[in-house]
Design an enzyme around this catalytic site. Structure first.
Site, short mmCIF file in Angstrom:
data_model
loop_
_atom_site.label_atom_id
_atom_site.label_comp_id
_atom_site.label_asym_id
_atom_site.label_seq_id
_atom_site.Cartn_x
_atom_site.Cartn_y
_atom_site.Cartn_z
N HIS A 33 0.72 -1.01 0.03
CA HIS A 33 0.00 -0.08 -0.06
C HIS A 33 0.94 1.22 -0.08
CE1 HIS A 33 -3.14 2.84 1.92
NE2 HIS A 33 -3.75 2.28 0.89
N LYS A 35 2.99 4.47 -1.19
CA LYS A 35 3.07 5.22 -2.12
C LYS A 35 4.50 6.05 -2.01
CE LYS A 35 -1.63 5.15 -1.01
NZ LYS A 35 -1.80 3.86 -1.67
N ASP A 40 16.10 10.72 -8.48
CA ASP A 40 17.83 10.74 -8.88
C ASP A 40 18.24 10.63 -7.21
OD1 ASP A 40 17.74 11.08 -11.24
OD2 ASP A 40 17.65 13.26 -11.15
N HIS A 210 -9.27 11.23 1.29
CA HIS A 210 -8.19 10.29 1.13
C HIS A 210 -7.02 10.27 1.92
CE1 HIS A 210 -5.70 7.22 -1.20
NE2 HIS A 210 -6.65 6.55 -0.83
N LYS A 212 -4.11 10.87 4.74
CA LYS A 212 -3.87 10.18 5.83
C LYS A 212 -2.77 11.19 6.53
CE LYS A 212 -4.11 6.67 2.47
NZ LYS A 212 -5.38 6.32 2.55
N ASP A 217 -0.48 19.47 18.39
CA ASP A 217 0.18 20.85 19.20
C ASP A 217 1.22 21.59 18.57
OD1 ASP A 217 -1.19 19.65 21.19
OD2 ASP A 217 0.38 18.70 22.04
#
Length: 293
Positions: A33, A35, A40, A210, A212, A217
């Protein structure tokens, strides 16, 4: 596999992670999952964004698609380079010369600390969940959470409730328009539990959230791929970026403030009580198999 062939025909090196095999095996639950985009060895992107038209709102499937990612430069990129190359090596079987991909850009100016990290279902550490719990437990003023899938286990509910009862402003943003109806039914079945604990729940109006993200604080934040559900916390290969007192914390705070003020609807007691009979009925059934969804 057709997509792999299409990319290969265009000269792109492409591998398929854990291809489906028509046999009974628990390993099919271990999805990659993550991404990760590395350029480079010096620049990396990490967040919730996949490569598809709906992620840039070129195609509308579930209303407006909300997502986030962070860009890293310098030494921190090496963590993501290693995650990618290790997975590539496991799938391909080819030995990789890692040192040739080390960052060459030095002296990147930034305050605070940036720690990219990965999570794997193959060890005995639930890194993703532990980082989230650590942020919740250490929050003094507030903890803001954005997640598309909210299916908390007992441990997560306990720490969220303890924080809220300790006077911490605990807020969670979920989607108003789901991409999977059955996940949404389970998510909304937790609203009453969270309200009872003192947690404030918001839904992203007119679209699918979508992103996450965790923010606490004005000091610490996480942006990555890790959802608040069983699959993401225990079964998937995941990754994220932890930031402490970095310059971009203010940008993450501004994004949350904008969502709370302009793009979200606060879930009320009446909203919870007005759930349809069908939604209540299905949630009773689906919560018994929530870890499988």
């Amino acid at each position: 596999f057709r997509y792999k062939k299409k990319l290969t025909d265009q000269g792109v090196k492409c591998l398929v992670f854990n291809p489906f095999r028509p046999m009974l095996s628990t390993i099919q639950n271990n999805r990659d999952h993550r991404k990760i985009l590395v350029i480079d060895g010096n620049v990396a992107f990490n967040g919730g964004v996949n490569i598809a038209d709906e992620y840039i709102n070129r195609k509308e499937r579930f209303g407006h698609w909300k997502d986030t990612a962070v860009m890293l430069k310098g030494d921190g990129v090496w963590n993501f380079t290693m995650m990618f190359l290790q997975m590539w090596e496991v799938i391909s079987g080819d030995k990789t010369e890692y040192n040739m991909y080390r960052p060459t850009v030095k002296n990147v100016v930034n305050n605070g600390y940036v720690i990219p990290y990965g999570d794997s279902p193959l060890d005995d550490e639930n890194v993703g969940e532990l980082v989230y719990m650590g942020m919740i437990n250490n929050a003094k003023d507030y903890i803001y959470i954005s997640t598309p899938y909210l299916i908390p286990d007992n441990e997560m509910l306990t720490v969220l409730g303890y924080a809220a009862k300790s006077g911490v402003d605990v807020r969670i943003i979920t989607p108003e328009i789901p991409d999977k109806w059955y996940v949404s039914v389970i998510t909304r079945s937790f609203y009453r539990d969270l309200e009872t604990l003192g947690v404030k729940v918001y839904e992203y109006k007119g679209g699918f959230n979508h992103a996450k993200m965790f923010l606490s604080d004005d000091k610490s934040a996480v942006v990555g791929t890790i959802n608040l559900d069983y699959r993401s916390l225990y079964l998937h290969f995941e990754c994220a970026t932890y930031m402490y007192k970095t310059n971009c914390i203010k940008d993450i705070k501004a994004d949350f403030d904008d969502m709370f003020e302009n793009r979200c609807h606060r879930i009320t007691h009446d909203d919870i009580n007005n759930r349809s009979f069908w939604s209540r009925f299905m949630s009773v059934i689906l919560r018994t198999i929530a870890p499988l969804l």
